[in-house]
Design a protein around this motif. Sequence first.
Motif, PDB file in Angstrom:
ATOM      1  N   GLU A  96       6.701   4.513  35.110  1.00 48.81           N
ATOM      2  CA  GLU A  96       6.791   3.107  34.823  1.00 48.81           C
ATOM      3  C   GLU A  96       6.229   2.327  36.367  1.00 48.81           C
ATOM      4  OE1 GLU A  96       7.604   1.357  32.785  1.00 48.81           O
ATOM      5  OE2 GLU A  96       9.116   2.512  31.385  1.00 48.81           O
ATOM      6  N   ILE A  97       6.491   2.910  37.469  1.00 51.44           N
ATOM      7  CA  ILE A  97       5.995   2.143  38.602  1.00 51.44           C
ATOM      8  C   ILE A  97       4.638   2.398  38.872  1.00 51.44           C
ATOM      9  CG2 ILE A  97       6.353   1.930  41.318  1.00 51.44           C
ATOM     10  CD1 ILE A  97       9.163   2.579  40.461  1.00 51.44           C
ATOM     11  N   ALA A 129      -3.523  -5.347  34.670  1.00 54.62           N
ATOM     12  CA  ALA A 129      -2.295  -5.413  35.508  1.00 54.62           C
ATOM     13  C   ALA A 129      -2.475  -3.976  36.611  1.00 54.62           C
ATOM     14  CB  ALA A 129      -1.011  -5.185  34.737  1.00 54.62           C
ATOM     15  N   PHE A 132      -5.432  -4.887  39.116  1.00 53.02           N
ATOM     16  CA  PHE A 132      -5.052  -6.083  39.835  1.00 53.02           C
ATOM     17  C   PHE A 132      -4.275  -5.120  40.893  1.00 53.02           C
ATOM     18  CE2 PHE A 132      -1.200  -8.578  41.209  1.00 53.02           C
ATOM     19  CZ  PHE A 132      -1.663  -9.040  42.145  1.00 53.02           C
ATOM     20  N   LEU A 186      -6.159 -12.554  34.493  1.00 55.05           N
ATOM     21  CA  LEU A 186      -4.482 -12.659  34.207  1.00 55.05           C
ATOM     22  C   LEU A 186      -4.417 -14.222  34.269  1.00 55.05           C
ATOM     23  CD1 LEU A 186      -3.058 -10.143  36.848  1.00 55.05           C
ATOM     24  CD2 LEU A 186      -2.888 -10.188  34.073  1.00 55.05           C
ATOM     25  N   ARG A 189      -5.871 -15.974  30.845  1.00 60.86           N
ATOM     26  CA  ARG A 189      -4.913 -15.511  29.827  1.00 60.86           C
ATOM     27  C   ARG A 189      -3.843 -16.338  29.616  1.00 60.86           C
ATOM     28  NH1 ARG A 189      -0.660 -12.048  30.633  1.00 60.86           N
ATOM     29  NH2 ARG A 189       0.073 -11.279  28.845  1.00 60.86           N
ATOM     30  N   ARG A 190      -3.391 -16.719  30.659  1.00 62.55           N
ATOM     31  CA  ARG A 190      -2.172 -17.775  30.653  1.00 62.55           C
ATOM     32  C   ARG A 190      -2.772 -19.072  30.354  1.00 62.55           C
ATOM     33  NH1 ARG A 190       2.552 -16.169  32.621  1.00 62.55           N
ATOM     34  NH2 ARG A 190       2.589 -14.554  33.887  1.00 62.55           N
ATOM     35  N   LEU A 208      -0.516 -16.252  41.258  1.00 61.53           N
ATOM     36  CA  LEU A 208      -2.013 -15.941  40.945  1.00 61.53           C
ATOM     37  C   LEU A 208      -3.053 -16.678  41.992  1.00 61.53           C
ATOM     38  CD1 LEU A 208      -1.773 -15.483  36.871  1.00 61.53           C
ATOM     39  CD2 LEU A 208      -2.020 -13.731  38.948  1.00 61.53           C
ATOM     40  N   ILE A 211      -2.779 -15.630  45.340  1.00 59.58           N
ATOM     41  CA  ILE A 211      -3.605 -14.279  45.818  1.00 59.58           C
ATOM     42  C   ILE A 211      -4.787 -14.448  45.474  1.00 59.58           C
ATOM     43  CG2 ILE A 211      -3.517 -11.752  45.147  1.00 59.58           C
ATOM     44  CD1 ILE A 211      -0.650 -12.173  44.382  1.00 59.58           C
ATOM     45  N   LEU A 264       2.420 -16.213  51.383  1.00 59.64           N
ATOM     46  CA  LEU A 264       2.640 -15.248  50.274  1.00 59.64           C
ATOM     47  C   LEU A 264       4.098 -14.363  50.553  1.00 59.64           C
ATOM     48  CD1 LEU A 264       2.026 -13.922  47.818  1.00 59.64           C
ATOM     49  CD2 LEU A 264       0.617 -12.292  49.138  1.00 59.64           C
ATOM     50  N   ILE A 279      12.190  -3.426  39.797  1.00 55.05           N
ATOM     51  CA  ILE A 279      11.963  -2.511  38.843  1.00 55.05           C
ATOM     52  C   ILE A 279      12.800  -1.381  39.173  1.00 55.05           C
ATOM     53  CG2 ILE A 279       9.832  -1.902  40.040  1.00 55.05           C
ATOM     54  CD1 ILE A 279       8.812  -0.986  37.060  1.00 55.05           C
TER      55      ILE A 279
ATOM     56  N   CYS B  97       5.199 -12.086  31.573  1.00 57.36           N
ATOM     57  CA  CYS B  97       3.854 -11.424  31.160  1.00 57.36           C
ATOM     58  C   CYS B  97       3.612 -11.391  29.575  1.00 57.36           C
ATOM     59  CB  CYS B  97       3.822 -10.187  31.308  1.00 57.36           C
ATOM     60  SG  CYS B  97       4.937  -8.895  30.382  1.00 57.36           S
ATOM     61  N   TYR B 175       9.623  -4.058  32.728  1.00 58.10           N
ATOM     62  CA  TYR B 175      10.938  -3.741  33.725  1.00 58.10           C
ATOM     63  C   TYR B 175      11.989  -3.481  32.856  1.00 58.10           C
ATOM     64  CZ  TYR B 175       7.641  -6.389  35.969  1.00 58.10           C
ATOM     65  OH  TYR B 175       6.349  -7.139  36.348  1.00 58.10           O
TER      66      TYR B 175
HETATM   67  C1  HEM Z   1       6.413  -1.464  42.788  1.00 55.94           C
HETATM   68  C2  HEM Z   1       5.379  -2.281  42.786  1.00 55.94           C
HETATM   69  C3  HEM Z   1       5.056  -2.860  41.479  1.00 55.94           C
HETATM   70  C4  HEM Z   1       5.206  -2.737  40.144  1.00 55.94           C
HETATM   71  C5  HEM Z   1       5.599  -1.237  39.445  1.00 55.94           C
HETATM   72  C6  HEM Z   1       4.557  -4.077  39.617  1.00 55.94           C
HETATM   73  C7  HEM Z   1       4.397  -4.157  38.226  1.00 55.94           C
HETATM   74  C8  HEM Z   1       4.086  -5.296  37.411  1.00 55.94           C
HETATM   75  C9  HEM Z   1       3.729  -5.671  36.091  1.00 55.94           C
HETATM   76  C10 HEM Z   1       4.207  -4.120  35.158  1.00 55.94           C
HETATM   77  C11 HEM Z   1       3.319  -6.710  35.804  1.00 55.94           C
HETATM   78  C12 HEM Z   1       3.342  -7.377  34.573  1.00 55.94           C
HETATM   79  C13 HEM Z   1       1.869  -7.266  34.077  1.00 55.94           C
HETATM   80  C14 HEM Z   1       1.089  -8.450  34.592  1.00 55.94           C
HETATM   81  O1  HEM Z   1       1.417  -9.522  34.140  1.00 55.94           O
HETATM   82  O2  HEM Z   1      -0.218  -8.316  35.464  1.00 55.94           O
HETATM   83  C15 HEM Z   1       3.171  -7.353  37.203  1.00 55.94           C
HETATM   84  C16 HEM Z   1       2.823  -8.698  37.368  1.00 55.94           C
HETATM   85  C17 HEM Z   1       2.580  -9.247  38.498  1.00 55.94           C
HETATM   86  N1  HEM Z   1       2.731  -8.597  39.698  1.00 55.94           N
HETATM   87 FE1  HEM Z   1       3.389  -6.824  40.131  1.00 55.94          FE
HETATM   88  N2  HEM Z   1       4.084  -5.022  40.373  1.00 55.94           N
HETATM   89  C18 HEM Z   1       4.516  -4.382  41.884  1.00 55.94           C
HETATM   90  C19 HEM Z   1       4.410  -5.042  43.010  1.00 55.94           C
HETATM   91  C20 HEM Z   1       3.732  -6.271  43.335  1.00 55.94           C
HETATM   92  C21 HEM Z   1       3.279  -6.815  44.290  1.00 55.94           C
HETATM   93  C22 HEM Z   1       3.523  -6.391  45.790  1.00 55.94           C
HETATM   94  C23 HEM Z   1       2.598  -7.982  44.166  1.00 55.94           C
HETATM   95  C24 HEM Z   1       1.919  -9.052  44.917  1.00 55.94           C
HETATM   96  C25 HEM Z   1       2.386  -9.569  46.087  1.00 55.94           C
HETATM   97  C26 HEM Z   1       2.739  -8.174  42.804  1.00 55.94           C
HETATM   98  C27 HEM Z   1       2.167  -9.150  42.151  1.00 55.94           C
HETATM   99  C28 HEM Z   1       2.350  -9.548  40.750  1.00 55.94           C
HETATM  100  C29 HEM Z   1       1.957 -10.790  40.009  1.00 55.94           C
HETATM  101  C30 HEM Z   1       1.505 -11.933  40.616  1.00 55.94           C
HETATM  102  C31 HEM Z   1       2.060 -10.554  38.718  1.00 55.94           C
HETATM  103  C32 HEM Z   1       1.822 -11.531  37.804  1.00 55.94           C
HETATM  104  C33 HEM Z   1       0.634 -11.368  36.892  1.00 55.94           C
HETATM  105  C34 HEM Z   1       0.547 -12.571  35.938  1.00 55.94           C
HETATM  106  O3  HEM Z   1       1.171 -13.734  36.197  1.00 55.94           O
HETATM  107  O4  HEM Z   1      -0.152 -12.420  34.966  1.00 55.94           O
HETATM  108  N3  HEM Z   1       3.174  -7.130  41.892  1.00 55.94           N
HETATM  109  N4  HEM Z   1       3.703  -6.541  38.124  1.00 55.94           N
END
Ligand code: HEM
Lengths: 330, 536
Positions: A96-97, A129, A132, A186, A189-190, A208, A211, A264, A279, B97, B175
Amino acid sequence: MILLLPFLAILVIIVVALFGAAVPGLDFLFGVVFPYAAITVFLLGIIYRVLKWARSPVPFHIPTVTGQQKSLSWIKSSKIDSPHSSPGVVGRMAMEILLFRSLFRNTKMEMKSGPKLVYGSSKYLWLGAIVFHYSMLVIVLRHLRLFMQPIPQFVLALQNVDGFFQVGLPGIYVTDGLIVAALLFLFLRRLYDSRLRYISLASDYFPLLLILSIAVTGILMRYFLRVDIVSVKELAIGLFTFHPFIPRDVGVLFYAHLFLVCVLLAYFPFSKLMHMPGIFLSPTRNLANNSRMKRHVNPWNHPVRVHTYEEYEDEFRDRMKAAGLPLDKE
Amino acid sequence: MSESKLKPEELAETIKYKTPNRNWMDQKVEMKPGRFSHSGVPKSVEYLQLPNPRKWQPTDPDWQLPENWKEIILEGLRDRLNRFRSLRVFMDICVRCGACADKCHYFIGSGDPKNMPVMRAELLRSVYRHDFTLAGKILGKFAGARELTIDVLKEWFYYFYQCTQCRRCSVFCPYGIDTAEITLLVRELMNLVGVNIDWIVTPVANSFRTGNHLGIQPHGFKDSIDFAVDELESITGIKVEAPINKKGAEILFITPSADYFGTPHYYTLLGYLALFHEIGLDYTWSTYASEGGNFGSFISHDLMKSLNAKMYAEAKRLGVKWILGGECGHMWRIVHQYMDTLNGPADFLEEPVSPVTGTKFENTTSTKMVHICEFTADLIKNGKITLDKSRNDNWKVTFHDSCNPARALGLIEEPRYIIKNACNHFYEMPENTIKEQTFCCGSGAGLGTDENLEMRMRGGMPRANAVKYVKEKHGVNYLGCICAIDKATLPPLMEYWVGGVEVGGVHELVGNALVMKGEKERTTNLRGEPLDGKME
Ligand code: HEM
Ligand code: SF4
Ligand code: SF4
C-alpha cells in the motif's frame, strides 16, 4: 470561491516572502525563525495528531479483505491480500505504502446503452500519484546535500540517477520535470472532472498549489535565476547544526522558496496531508485476517441488555411444552 | 414509488451521472419516494428501550426530536471519536482522490453525486470539521465545515440509509477508508435521537424477544422444521431427524431464520437437513438462538452485541462442542469480526474438529464457529459424500459473492469448490463484479423494504447487469449465493432487470446432488421440479 481562495492564499504567501526578503533586517525572521518554528510545528503537530489517533482504541477487528482467507489446508490462501500473520500484514502495508496497491486496482465504470455496465481498468490516478510522490521523495532526499557535509553517499548516487540526462550545465533532474507534470495533472483533474470538482474543497487545491509553487520556485532557482548555492548551503548547515547564520545575498527567490516550504511544514499536521501517518493506522488495512483464530480485545466492551434463555423460556414455556420441546424448568 | 413503475430501460435513462456545478453544501436533500424506508414504529422502539419513541415519518416537516437533539448527537460523536480509532482516522485522512466514487452500487444506479462514498462520508466529515477541528472552527465553509442543522440530519437520514455497508468502496480506497463503518456510526448517532427505520428496529425487537427477526415463536419454529422434514421425505423417501434444543449434542447449528420460512431459502434448508442426515451429524437446532442474521448490526454496536449474545449463551447452555453456521452474509461478518470480541471468550467450547473427516478447522480456534461452506468443502475433499452432479443439470449456475463473506472473511474458493462438485455447468460473472470486487444485492443492511424498492432496483443494477451478461452468454438460469438477504432480494431484482434466472443457495445444489443411502430414485429436485428434461 473554493478555487479562488487557495490561489489568493498562495499569492499572499509569496508576496509576504518577497517582502521579507526585500526589507533589510527581516532576513533573520525568514531565514531562521520561521524555519525553526515551522519544523517545530510540523514535528509536534504530527506527534500530537498521531497520539490523538492512537489514544482511541481499535475496538473491533475489521480488516477489509481482498483475497482468499486461510481456512482449509488445501485451499491456497492469499498471503498479502488476506494476510493471516504479521509478515503478511507487513507485506500488505508495504504494498500500500510503496506501490499504492489499492489505487492500482482502480477501475472506471461506464454505462453503455442497454443498460450495459462496463468496468475498464484506470491507472492514470495511480500513475500520477506514484510519479508525484516518488519525485517528491527523491527531491526531499536530494536536498540533504545542502544540509550535510560531507554529502552522504546515497544522496550523491540518487543525484546521479536522477540527473542521468546530463544536458549541459546544470544537469537536469528528471524528477523536477516529473513533479511539475504530475502536480499539474492532479490539479487539472480536479478542475476538469466534474465529479472531482464536486467533491473538492479549498483544502484540496491548496496543497497542490503550494507544492507546485515550491517546485516552480526551486526550478527557477536552479535553472534560470541562479542563486548563490554556497550561501544557501551555509544557511542550511547553520540551521541543521543549530548555529544559525545568515549569509548575505542569498537572493529573493530563495526566501520565497524557503517560506513556502515553511508554510507547507506548518500546514501539514492540520491538513489531509496527514494521510501519510494515517495510512499506517488504518484498521481496515493494518490488521491480519485472523479474526476467528485470535481473540481481539475491546477495552471498552461494556455490558448491554440481553434477553436471557430463562426470560425466554418463562415467556414461552407453555407453548414450548405443548410443542414437545425440552425445557430447563418444568 | 413513482419511478419504480418505470420499465428497466426507462429507469436506466434517468441515471445521468451529472454533478451540479454548485457547492454541495448549498443543496438541501430532496427525499424522493421509492428511495427511503418508513421510520421505526413506537412499539418496537419502546420494547428495545431506545430513545424517543413516537409516531413520525421521514417526510414530516417536524421530526419531533428532543429539544437538545443537536447536543446529543455532537456529544455522541465526541464519545465515538474517543472509542473508535477507525472513525478518527477516517475523518482525518481522506484526500478526496475520488477513487471510491464510482465503486458504489448506489451511485452507479442513481447517479446521485451524494451517493459517491466519499460524499457520504463528507456529510459527517463536514460536521466533524465544524465542531472538532481547528481549521473548521476558524475557516468554516472554506475548510469544508458546516453546522449540524435539521437539514443536515435529514440529509444524513436519506443517504446513510442509502448505504448497505457493503464495503466495496473500502477495497479501492488507498487508505482503506470504510464507509460502512461510518454509516454504522452515523446510524448510531441518529438512533440517539430516535431517527431510525422500521425494517431495522422491528426485526431487532423480534430477534430480541423470540430469537429470530420474523418473530416466530418456539412452536412455530418446530412446526416449520417438522414440515421441512416431511417435505424432504417426500422427495427422497428418507425421514431425517432434526433435533431441536437438544442438550449434549456435539454441534449447534445456527442459520438465518428466513431459511425455514422464506422461499427460495427453504430449499437450502432441505439441503442442510439432507446433508446432516447423510453424514450422521450429532447436532441440534435452537429456538432461542434461531436467527443467524443480526439486524442490530445495521444500527448499533450495542444492539449487535445484544442479539449476538444468544449464540454463545445457547451453545453454553446446550453444552455443545462448537457452532456451525449456515449461509448468511452479514451474520458471518459479525461472527468472524465481532462475536469473539463482543461476547467471547468462548472458553467453554472446544476447538472445532469435523466429526466426519477429523479435520481441525485451524482458522476458527478462538471463535469456534465454522462456516457451512468450510465444513462441506472439507467433506467433499475427503470423499465423505457422494454427489451426482447430473441432478443439477437443469441449472446453469453462476455465483454471487455476498459482500460480507467476500470482504470480511475472504470466503471465496470454498463455495466455488462446492458448486463445481455439485453441478456440471458453472460460469463466473465478469471479474470486476465478483470475489472481493463483488457488487451488493442492493438491499442489505435493513434496506430491503417495499417502500424502498426503486432504490433497491437501482442499487442492484450492477449485480443484475453482470448476471444478465452470463445469462446471455452462457444461458445461466441459477444465481447461487450464500446469504439470506440475497435470497430474499435477488429474485425481484432478477425479475426486474434480467428475467428467467432463479436464485438459490449453494446447499440447495448440494441437497439436489447428494446421493443418500437408502433414498428412493429422485424424480424432482428440492424445489419439486422434475429432474429430467430442461426447464423451459
Ligand atoms: C507514506 C507516505 C505517503 C503515502 C503512502 C501517500 C499516498 C497517497 C495516495 C495513495 C494519494 C491519493 C492519490 C492522489 O490523489 O494522488 C495521495 C494523495 C496526496 N498526497 Fe500522499 N502519500 C504519502 C505522503 C505524502 C507526503 C509526504 C505529501 C506531501 C507533503 C503528500 C502529498 C499528497 C497530496 C498533496 C495528495 C493529493 C493529491 C490530489 O489532491 O490529487 N503525500 N497520497
Ligand atoms: S478513495 Fe478513500 S481517500 Fe479517495 S476519496 Fe474515497 S475515501 Fe477519500
Ligand atoms: S459501503 Fe457499499 S453502499 Fe456504502 S458507500 Fe461503500 S460502496 Fe456504497
